[in-house]
Design a protein around this motif. Structure first.
Motif, PDB file in Angstrom:
ATOM      1  N   GLN A 170     -20.834 -40.362  -5.179  1.00 44.40           N
ATOM      2  CA  GLN A 170     -21.773 -39.700  -6.085  1.00 44.40           C
ATOM      3  C   GLN A 170     -22.504 -38.602  -5.329  1.00 44.40           C
ATOM      4  OE1 GLN A 170     -24.870 -42.185  -7.720  1.00 44.40           O
ATOM      5  NE2 GLN A 170     -26.100 -42.141  -5.884  1.00 44.40           N
ATOM      6  N   MET A 171     -23.082 -37.662  -6.093  1.00 41.01           N
ATOM      7  CA  MET A 171     -23.954 -36.643  -5.524  1.00 41.01           C
ATOM      8  C   MET A 171     -25.379 -36.911  -5.989  1.00 41.01           C
ATOM      9  SD  MET A 171     -21.895 -33.020  -5.520  1.00 41.01           S
ATOM     10  CE  MET A 171     -21.955 -32.836  -7.300  1.00 41.01           C
ATOM     11  N   GLU A 172     -26.335 -36.565  -5.129  1.00 43.69           N
ATOM     12  CA  GLU A 172     -27.741 -36.780  -5.442  1.00 43.69           C
ATOM     13  C   GLU A 172     -28.521 -35.500  -5.144  1.00 43.69           C
ATOM     14  OE1 GLU A 172     -25.714 -40.312  -3.635  1.00 43.69           O
ATOM     15  OE2 GLU A 172     -26.380 -38.434  -2.729  1.00 43.69           O
ATOM     16  N   TYR A 173     -29.528 -35.240  -5.971  1.00 45.74           N
ATOM     17  CA  TYR A 173     -30.393 -34.081  -5.767  1.00 45.74           C
ATOM     18  C   TYR A 173     -31.776 -34.581  -5.379  1.00 45.74           C
ATOM     19  CZ  TYR A 173     -33.111 -29.873  -6.710  1.00 45.74           C
ATOM     20  OH  TYR A 173     -33.957 -28.803  -6.598  1.00 45.74           O
ATOM     21  N   TRP A 174     -32.286 -34.107  -4.229  1.00 46.28           N
ATOM     22  CA  TRP A 174     -33.538 -34.607  -3.685  1.00 46.28           C
ATOM     23  C   TRP A 174     -34.667 -33.589  -3.771  1.00 46.28           C
ATOM     24  CZ3 TRP A 174     -33.572 -39.661  -2.442  1.00 46.28           C
ATOM     25  CH2 TRP A 174     -32.333 -40.280  -2.208  1.00 46.28           C
ATOM     26  N   GLY A 175     -34.512 -32.540  -4.540  1.00 45.72           N
ATOM     27  CA  GLY A 175     -35.562 -31.542  -4.666  1.00 45.72           C
ATOM     28  C   GLY A 175     -35.343 -30.339  -3.775  1.00 45.72           C
ATOM     29  N   ALA A 177     -32.547 -30.507  -1.429  1.00 45.16           N
ATOM     30  CA  ALA A 177     -31.182 -30.609  -0.908  1.00 45.16           C
ATOM     31  C   ALA A 177     -30.337 -31.498  -1.814  1.00 45.16           C
ATOM     32  CB  ALA A 177     -31.195 -31.178   0.517  1.00 45.16           C
ATOM     33  N   TRP A 178     -29.043 -31.194  -1.843  1.00 46.27           N
ATOM     34  CA  TRP A 178     -28.050 -32.048  -2.479  1.00 46.27           C
ATOM     35  C   TRP A 178     -27.376 -32.886  -1.397  1.00 46.27           C
ATOM     36  CZ3 TRP A 178     -26.535 -33.010  -7.473  1.00 46.27           C
ATOM     37  CH2 TRP A 178     -27.031 -32.166  -8.472  1.00 46.27           C
ATOM     38  N   THR A 179     -27.093 -34.138  -1.716  1.00 46.90           N
ATOM     39  CA  THR A 179     -26.358 -34.997  -0.794  1.00 46.90           C
ATOM     40  C   THR A 179     -25.147 -35.592  -1.499  1.00 46.90           C
ATOM     41  OG1 THR A 179     -27.708 -36.940  -1.352  1.00 46.90           O
ATOM     42  CG2 THR A 179     -28.416 -35.613   0.542  1.00 46.90           C
ATOM     43  N   CYS A 180     -24.202 -36.026  -0.695  1.00 45.72           N
ATOM     44  CA  CYS A 180     -23.024 -36.729  -1.206  1.00 45.72           C
ATOM     45  C   CYS A 180     -22.947 -38.083  -0.524  1.00 45.72           C
ATOM     46  CB  CYS A 180     -21.754 -35.932  -0.928  1.00 45.72           C
ATOM     47  SG  CYS A 180     -20.214 -36.824  -1.328  1.00 45.72           S
ATOM     48  N   THR A 181     -22.950 -39.130  -1.299  1.00 49.34           N
ATOM     49  CA  THR A 181     -22.782 -40.483  -0.776  1.00 49.34           C
ATOM     50  C   THR A 181     -21.300 -40.852  -0.841  1.00 49.34           C
ATOM     51  OG1 THR A 181     -24.979 -41.206  -1.438  1.00 49.34           O
ATOM     52  CG2 THR A 181     -23.320 -42.919  -1.132  1.00 49.34           C
TER      53      THR A 181
END
Length: 235
Positions: A170-175, A177-181
């Motif tokens: 999944q991808m996540e947006y932290w405000g 930065a975007w991350t990929c788990t």
């Protein structure tokens, strides 16, 4: 462009009630005439009132409406704020999708909502780390959807360059930065990668299936057990 998006765009073109030749539609959509023929067959089969034939043209004989809906002012603000976030913090494909969603909703409302909602007091600006993620996000999203292993080159926060093979989950947006788990086959464990620090990202054409202990559900259980909601994790 995905086929579902292309079908929606074709309906918008046909809404003017005029006769459109397949060759003109193909040129506008940047696809082959044969693809337009197949798309029209799909629209007719799905109940869209399109009439015409190959070599002549196609016309929409009746208006197409979305099911009626009623949205409050606050709900409209939430919709526009969400769309503004996507337009400024996601890749081009998602930005275009956000615009299409608002277009569909606007067409279902008694009065167009865009004019009334313009400049409603909120502006969204993407951080440089967010913009640096845009070129990798379409590849990662596609790999998540199609369960394809990715080969990535990653620059860690400490400055170490590594090569990994990951199962993107999944991808996540932290405000900021975007991350990929994903499940890292090199570390044999879950890892969270900042997308702006992925210096290379290639599809391997190797597929994977969800396995107990290596899937997203397992990661989320572990994450929320080990981290309070206000904390974040990075590789």
């Amino acid at each position: 462009m995905r086929r579902t998006d292309r079908l929606f765009d074709l309906i918008q073109i046909l809404r003017d009630g005029r006769l459109h030749r397949a060759s003109d539609l193909a040129e506008h959509m940047e696809v082959s005439v044969r693809t337009i023929y197949r798309d029209m067959d799909t629209l007719v089969a799905s109940g869209i009132p399109v009439e015409g034939e190959r070599g002549v043209g196609y016309i929409l004989r009746a208006p197409v409406f979305m099911p009626p809906m009623a949205l409050t002012q606050v709900e409209l603000e939430a919709m526009h704020l969400g769309a503004a976030l996507v337009r400024q913090t996601a890749d081009t494909e998602l930005q275009e999708a956000a615009t299409r969603v608002l277009t569909k909703i606007d067409q279902s409302m008694p009065n167009p909502m865009f004019g009334a909602m313009d400049g409603f007091g909120k502006e969204i600006f993407a951080a440089p780390e967010v913009e640096a993620s845009f070129d990798k996000m379409p590849v990662i999203r596609r790999a998540i959807q199609e369960r394809q292993i990715l080969a990535i080159e990653y620059l860690s926060l400490s400055g170490t360059q590594t090569r990994r093979r990951i199962r993107p989950l999944q991808m996540e947006y932290w405000g900021r930065a975007w991350t990929c788990t994903g499940w890292c086959e090199i570390r044999n464990d879950f890892r969270v990668f900042r997308i702006d620090r992925i210096t290379g990202c290639l599809e391997t054409q190797d597929s994977f299936v969800d396995e107990p202990g290596k899937d997203l559900a397992t990661y989320l259980v572990r994450f929320y057990a080990e981290h309070p909601p206000e904390q974040t994790s990075g590789d």
